[in-house]
Design a protein around this motif. Structure first.
Motif, PDB file in Angstrom:
ATOM      1  N   VAL A  11       0.845  -1.190   0.000  1.00 50.72           N
ATOM      2  CA  VAL A  11       0.000   0.000   0.000  1.00 50.72           C
ATOM      3  C   VAL A  11       0.885   1.246   0.000  1.00 50.72           C
ATOM      4  O   VAL A  11       1.895   1.310   0.698  1.00 50.72           O
ATOM      5  CB  VAL A  11      -0.960   0.009   1.211  1.00 50.72           C
ATOM      6  N   HIS A  12       0.500   2.221  -0.810  1.00 49.97           N
ATOM      7  CA  HIS A  12       1.245   3.474  -0.932  1.00 49.97           C
ATOM      8  C   HIS A  12       0.250   4.616  -0.755  1.00 49.97           C
ATOM      9  O   HIS A  12      -0.620   4.816  -1.616  1.00 49.97           O
ATOM     10  CB  HIS A  12       1.914   3.591  -2.301  1.00 49.97           C
ATOM     11  N   ALA A  13       0.368   5.360   0.315  1.00 54.99           N
ATOM     12  CA  ALA A  13      -0.455   6.548   0.480  1.00 54.99           C
ATOM     13  C   ALA A  13       0.088   7.664  -0.403  1.00 54.99           C
ATOM     14  O   ALA A  13       1.270   7.668  -0.785  1.00 54.99           O
ATOM     15  CB  ALA A  13      -0.479   6.991   1.941  1.00 54.99           C
ATOM     16  N   GLY A  14      -0.767   8.631  -0.738  1.00 55.73           N
ATOM     17  CA  GLY A  14      -0.350   9.724  -1.609  1.00 55.73           C
ATOM     18  C   GLY A  14       0.558  10.720  -0.906  1.00 55.73           C
ATOM     19  O   GLY A  14       0.393  10.989   0.296  1.00 55.73           O
ATOM     20  N   ASN A  15       1.519  11.265  -1.635  1.00 58.13           N
ATOM     21  CA  ASN A  15       2.358  12.321  -1.094  1.00 58.13           C
ATOM     22  C   ASN A  15       1.577  13.631  -1.017  1.00 58.13           C
ATOM     23  O   ASN A  15       0.646  13.860  -1.795  1.00 58.13           O
ATOM     24  CB  ASN A  15       3.596  12.533  -1.968  1.00 58.13           C
ATOM     25  N   GLY A  16       1.978  14.483  -0.092  1.00 54.59           N
ATOM     26  CA  GLY A  16       1.357  15.798  -0.015  1.00 54.59           C
ATOM     27  C   GLY A  16       1.849  16.697  -1.133  1.00 54.59           C
ATOM     28  O   GLY A  16       2.989  16.571  -1.611  1.00 54.59           O
ATOM     29  N   GLY A  17       0.975  17.616  -1.580  1.00 51.67           N
ATOM     30  CA  GLY A  17       1.374  18.557  -2.618  1.00 51.67           C
ATOM     31  C   GLY A  17       2.335  19.612  -2.076  1.00 51.67           C
ATOM     32  O   GLY A  17       2.375  19.876  -0.861  1.00 51.67           O
ATOM     33  N   ASN A  18       3.123  20.209  -2.954  1.00 49.40           N
ATOM     34  CA  ASN A  18       4.095  21.217  -2.539  1.00 49.40           C
ATOM     35  C   ASN A  18       3.435  22.587  -2.361  1.00 49.40           C
ATOM     36  O   ASN A  18       2.474  22.933  -3.059  1.00 49.40           O
ATOM     37  CB  ASN A  18       5.213  21.341  -3.576  1.00 49.40           C
ATOM     38  N   GLY A  19       3.989  23.363  -1.432  1.00 50.83           N
ATOM     39  CA  GLY A  19       3.531  24.740  -1.278  1.00 50.83           C
ATOM     40  C   GLY A  19       3.982  25.597  -2.446  1.00 50.83           C
ATOM     41  O   GLY A  19       4.948  25.267  -3.151  1.00 50.83           O
ATOM     42  N   LYS A 140      10.220  31.416   0.074  1.00 52.57           N
ATOM     43  CA  LYS A 140      10.358  30.084   0.681  1.00 52.57           C
ATOM     44  C   LYS A 140       9.004  29.385   0.734  1.00 52.57           C
ATOM     45  O   LYS A 140       7.996  29.992   1.108  1.00 52.57           O
ATOM     46  CB  LYS A 140      10.924  30.210   2.101  1.00 52.57           C
ATOM     47  N   ALA A 141       8.983  28.129   0.352  1.00 52.62           N
ATOM     48  CA  ALA A 141       7.809  27.257   0.495  1.00 52.62           C
ATOM     49  C   ALA A 141       8.326  25.859   0.811  1.00 52.62           C
ATOM     50  O   ALA A 141       9.473  25.529   0.501  1.00 52.62           O
ATOM     51  CB  ALA A 141       6.970  27.258  -0.773  1.00 52.62           C
ATOM     52  N   THR A 142       7.498  25.062   1.429  1.00 56.19           N
ATOM     53  CA  THR A 142       7.939  23.717   1.807  1.00 56.19           C
ATOM     54  C   THR A 142       7.303  22.667   0.900  1.00 56.19           C
ATOM     55  O   THR A 142       6.205  22.858   0.360  1.00 56.19           O
ATOM     56  CB  THR A 142       7.594  23.402   3.274  1.00 56.19           C
ATOM     57  N   SER A 143       8.010  21.571   0.756  1.00 56.21           N
ATOM     58  CA  SER A 143       7.495  20.448  -0.048  1.00 56.21           C
ATOM     59  C   SER A 143       6.530  19.613   0.790  1.00 56.21           C
ATOM     60  O   SER A 143       6.598  19.594   2.025  1.00 56.21           O
ATOM     61  CB  SER A 143       8.649  19.574  -0.531  1.00 56.21           C
ATOM     62  N   GLY A 144       5.647  18.947   0.122  1.00 58.12           N
ATOM     63  CA  GLY A 144       4.739  18.042   0.824  1.00 58.12           C
ATOM     64  C   GLY A 144       5.487  16.844   1.380  1.00 58.12           C
ATOM     65  O   GLY A 144       6.506  16.416   0.830  1.00 58.12           O
ATOM     66  N   SER A 145       4.999  16.291   2.471  1.00 55.11           N
ATOM     67  CA  SER A 145       5.639  15.117   3.069  1.00 55.11           C
ATOM     68  C   SER A 145       5.187  13.843   2.357  1.00 55.11           C
ATOM     69  O   SER A 145       4.076  13.785   1.817  1.00 55.11           O
ATOM     70  CB  SER A 145       5.306  15.027   4.564  1.00 55.11           C
ATOM     71  N   PRO A 146       6.047  12.825   2.324  1.00 56.22           N
ATOM     72  CA  PRO A 146       5.660  11.580   1.640  1.00 56.22           C
ATOM     73  C   PRO A 146       4.601  10.815   2.426  1.00 56.22           C
ATOM     74  O   PRO A 146       4.536  10.874   3.653  1.00 56.22           O
ATOM     75  CB  PRO A 146       6.975  10.792   1.570  1.00 56.22           C
ATOM     76  N   GLY A 147       3.758  10.102   1.712  1.00 57.37           N
ATOM     77  CA  GLY A 147       2.764   9.242   2.352  1.00 57.37           C
ATOM     78  C   GLY A 147       3.389   7.946   2.827  1.00 57.37           C
ATOM     79  O   GLY A 147       4.477   7.553   2.399  1.00 57.37           O
ATOM     80  N   ASP A 148       2.702   7.285   3.732  1.00 59.18           N
ATOM     81  CA  ASP A 148       3.192   6.004   4.248  1.00 59.18           C
ATOM     82  C   ASP A 148       3.238   4.965   3.131  1.00 59.18           C
ATOM     83  O   ASP A 148       2.397   4.953   2.228  1.00 59.18           O
ATOM     84  CB  ASP A 148       2.282   5.498   5.373  1.00 59.18           C
ATOM     85  N   GLU A 149       4.189   4.071   3.248  1.00 61.63           N
ATOM     86  CA  GLU A 149       4.320   2.965   2.301  1.00 61.63           C
ATOM     87  C   GLU A 149       4.712   1.733   3.091  1.00 61.63           C
ATOM     88  O   GLU A 149       5.663   1.746   3.859  1.00 61.63           O
ATOM     89  CB  GLU A 149       5.384   3.289   1.253  1.00 61.63           C
ATOM     90  N   ARG A 150       3.958   0.670   2.948  1.00 62.13           N
ATOM     91  CA  ARG A 150       4.290  -0.547   3.699  1.00 62.13           C
ATOM     92  C   ARG A 150       3.731  -1.780   3.011  1.00 62.13           C
ATOM     93  O   ARG A 150       2.832  -1.709   2.172  1.00 62.13           O
ATOM     94  CB  ARG A 150       3.755  -0.465   5.132  1.00 62.13           C
ATOM     95  N   GLU A 151       4.316  -2.906   3.413  1.00 65.08           N
ATOM     96  CA  GLU A 151       3.836  -4.209   2.937  1.00 65.08           C
ATOM     97  C   GLU A 151       2.997  -4.830   4.039  1.00 65.08           C
ATOM     98  O   GLU A 151       3.384  -4.848   5.214  1.00 65.08           O
ATOM     99  CB  GLU A 151       5.022  -5.111   2.596  1.00 65.08           C
ATOM    100  N   LEU A 152       1.840  -5.341   3.674  1.00 61.00           N
ATOM    101  CA  LEU A 152       0.907  -5.900   4.650  1.00 61.00           C
ATOM    102  C   LEU A 152       0.607  -7.362   4.326  1.00 61.00           C
ATOM    103  O   LEU A 152       0.511  -7.742   3.152  1.00 61.00           O
ATOM    104  CB  LEU A 152      -0.410  -5.117   4.647  1.00 61.00           C
TER     105      LEU A 152
END
Length: 341
Positions: A11-19, A140-152
């Motif tokens: 499962v891969h959650a979506g990354n946040g968008g950049n500012g 200055k603007a910040t990048s979005g944080s990555p979404g969770d990624e894991r194997e279940l």
């Protein structure tokens, strides 16, 4: 449909968008200042328990699930659109395990229950958040944080009130056929049942219970011999165990008492708590003995086992004694419910 009770998915959650770095630009308004918007949050991944599913076979074909990424922020203080969540339907009774840590994340035991398995990333901040008295035009603007990624690992444990214990060819499949509408395969060779079968036993208008015909086991099942934990894990949720034993093996080569002890050892090796669960003895295939021989043979086995819990003598193939046994089981559940308040 093929019964599949284990699956591995990613499962891969979506990354946040950049500012956004943006500035207000309107006629007659000089030095409008920063107005870059925030990025949208990434979509999350959820599991949803669905009573309409009874197997994990769909995950043999699709193993990777991704949620949508959040959109980037825009000028005029416009935030990016959040990414859409991804919802994965699974059967009721599914246990979810993180393969990296071997940690159980959740247990979906009710229809409609949801479980968050991957959190979407947070959106980045636009430059409008960084203006100050000493920095009126921040770039200055910040990048979005990555979404969770894991194997279940998904593991399905059937939900039933009653589970049938017994060596292969003890007559479990015939018994569930006799008391419910379930139609597991019946044959005169071992391991005819290769997957759990559920049947509903209806006693009255509002009285019923679910019984599970579970693959038989042999000594060493807790260590993977025979069908191994494919059998044992499916009795974990049952409230009552029926230990089905051949009352009088035709060839005399097997000892009913030894079979009971062997299965008790497997239960203890797998999970000692199962031995403390209510477990009734069902002495099956009484039709193979003359009527006057049945009671003495049954009492001899009960005496050798020093059995303290209820026991029944039945013939599953002729349905003799099965209805009184079902009435006793329903009475047991009714009394347990009343005692629980």
């Amino acid at each position: 449909m093929k019964f599949v009770d284990e699956a591995i998915i990613h499962v891969h959650a979506g990354n946040g968008g950049n500012g956004c770095v943006g500035f207000r630009r309107e006629k007659f308004i000089p030095f409008g200042g920063p107005d870059g918007g925030d990025g949208g949050a990434g979509g999350s991944v959820w599991l949803l328990a669905d009573e309409g599913l009874n197997t994990l076979v769909d995950f043999r074909h699709q193993r990777v699930f991704r949620a949508q990424r959040g959109e980037n922020g825009m000028g005029r203080q416009m935030a990016g659109k959040a990414g859409a969540d991804t919802v994965i339907r699974v059967p009721v009774g599914t246990v979810v395990i993180n393969t990296a840590t071997d940690e159980q994340i959740g247990d979906l035991t009710a229809h409609g229950q949801r479980l968050l398995v991957a959190q979407g990333g947070h959106g980045g901040l636009g430059n409008m958040h960084f203006k100050s008295s000493v920095n009126r035009a921040p770039r200055k603007a910040t990048s979005g944080s990555p979404g969770d990624e894991r194997e279940l690992k998904l593991e399905l444990k059937v939900l039933a009130d009653v589970g049938l214990l017994g060596f292969p060819n003890a007559g479990k499949s015939t018994l569930i056929r006799a008391v419910s509408a379930a139609t597991p395969k019946v044959a005169d060779y071992p391991f005819t049942t290769l997957q759990p079968h559920l049947g509903v036993v209806r006693i009255g208008t509002d009285q019923s219970f679910v019984i599970a015909d579970i693959p038989g086991l042999i000594e060493g099942a807790a260590d993977g011999a025979g069908l191994g934990v494919q059998f044992l894990k499916h009795v974990a949720r049952t409230r009552l165990l029926l230990h089905v034993v051949d009352l009088a093996p035709l060839d005399g080569s097997t000892d009913p008492v030894a079979e009971v002890r062997a299965i008790e050892n497997e239960l203890k090796s797998y999970d000692a708590k199962l031995l403390r669960r209510p477990r009734w003895l069902v002495l099956n295939k009484a039709d193979l003995l003359a009527p006057e021989q049945r009671e003495p043979a049954a009492r001899a086995i009960v005496r050798r086992l020093r059995w303290k819990q209820p026991w029944s003598v039945v013939s599953a193939i002729s349905r003799e004694g099965t209805w009184p046994m079902c009435l006793d089981i329903q009475r047991f559940f009714d009394e347990s419910k009343a005692a629980a308040g």
